[in-house]
Design a protein around this motif. Sequence first.
Motif, PDB file in Angstrom:
ATOM      1  N   HIS A  68       7.688 -78.529 -20.922  1.00 33.67           N
ATOM      2  CA  HIS A  68       7.499 -77.072 -21.402  1.00 33.67           C
ATOM      3  C   HIS A  68       6.134 -76.829 -22.091  1.00 33.67           C
ATOM      4  CE1 HIS A  68       7.883 -73.581 -24.524  1.00 33.67           C
ATOM      5  NE2 HIS A  68       8.011 -73.055 -23.190  1.00 33.67           N
ATOM      6  N   THR A  69       5.653 -77.576 -22.877  1.00 39.18           N
ATOM      7  CA  THR A  69       4.341 -77.104 -23.555  1.00 39.18           C
ATOM      8  C   THR A  69       3.322 -77.202 -22.698  1.00 39.18           C
ATOM      9  OG1 THR A  69       4.298 -79.446 -24.709  1.00 39.18           O
ATOM     10  CG2 THR A  69       5.466 -77.540 -25.694  1.00 39.18           C
ATOM     11  N   ARG A 117       3.484 -74.301 -19.637  1.00 45.51           N
ATOM     12  CA  ARG A 117       2.632 -73.373 -20.488  1.00 45.51           C
ATOM     13  C   ARG A 117       1.307 -73.504 -19.964  1.00 45.51           C
ATOM     14  NH1 ARG A 117       4.289 -71.871 -25.991  1.00 45.51           N
ATOM     15  NH2 ARG A 117       5.913 -70.661 -25.666  1.00 45.51           N
ATOM     16  N   TYR A 147       2.996 -70.131 -15.057  1.00 49.85           N
ATOM     17  CA  TYR A 147       3.036 -69.526 -16.621  1.00 49.85           C
ATOM     18  C   TYR A 147       2.290 -68.187 -16.742  1.00 49.85           C
ATOM     19  CZ  TYR A 147       2.895 -68.622 -21.577  1.00 49.85           C
ATOM     20  OH  TYR A 147       3.296 -68.107 -22.781  1.00 49.85           O
ATOM     21  N   LYS A 157       4.038 -64.843 -17.768  1.00 49.76           N
ATOM     22  CA  LYS A 157       3.380 -64.001 -19.050  1.00 49.76           C
ATOM     23  C   LYS A 157       2.970 -62.553 -18.313  1.00 49.76           C
ATOM     24  CE  LYS A 157      -0.708 -64.397 -21.811  1.00 49.76           C
ATOM     25  NZ  LYS A 157      -2.055 -65.230 -22.190  1.00 49.76           N
TER      26      LYS A 157
END
Length: 98
Positions: free
Chosen positions: A62-63, A67, A72, A76
């Motif tokens: 995830h990070t 991200r 991402y 966003k």
Amino acid sequence: MILEGAMLEVKEGMQEEFEEAFRVASSIISSMKGYISHELQRCIEVEGKYLLLVRWVSVEDHTIGFRQSAEYMEWKRILHHFYEPFPVVEHFQKVSFT
């Protein structure tokens, strides 16, 4: 497996538009490495409040994997303008009682 949790507060009057945008954005997150599943729950008591739960193989999927990706940036662009305030995202792991 880890569980990502985020309480999303959508700006007043934008709920229908948000839900449609989320349908579109779902294909982005579901294509990512380490993604397992996700669900979006609408709060019964508070209009405009949602709970997003995403299951990942690891926190790093995830990070870092999501991200820090070009995907991402698109996620966003599609979703982040709906939130007020911006959500806090946290990660959880199952507690066993065996």
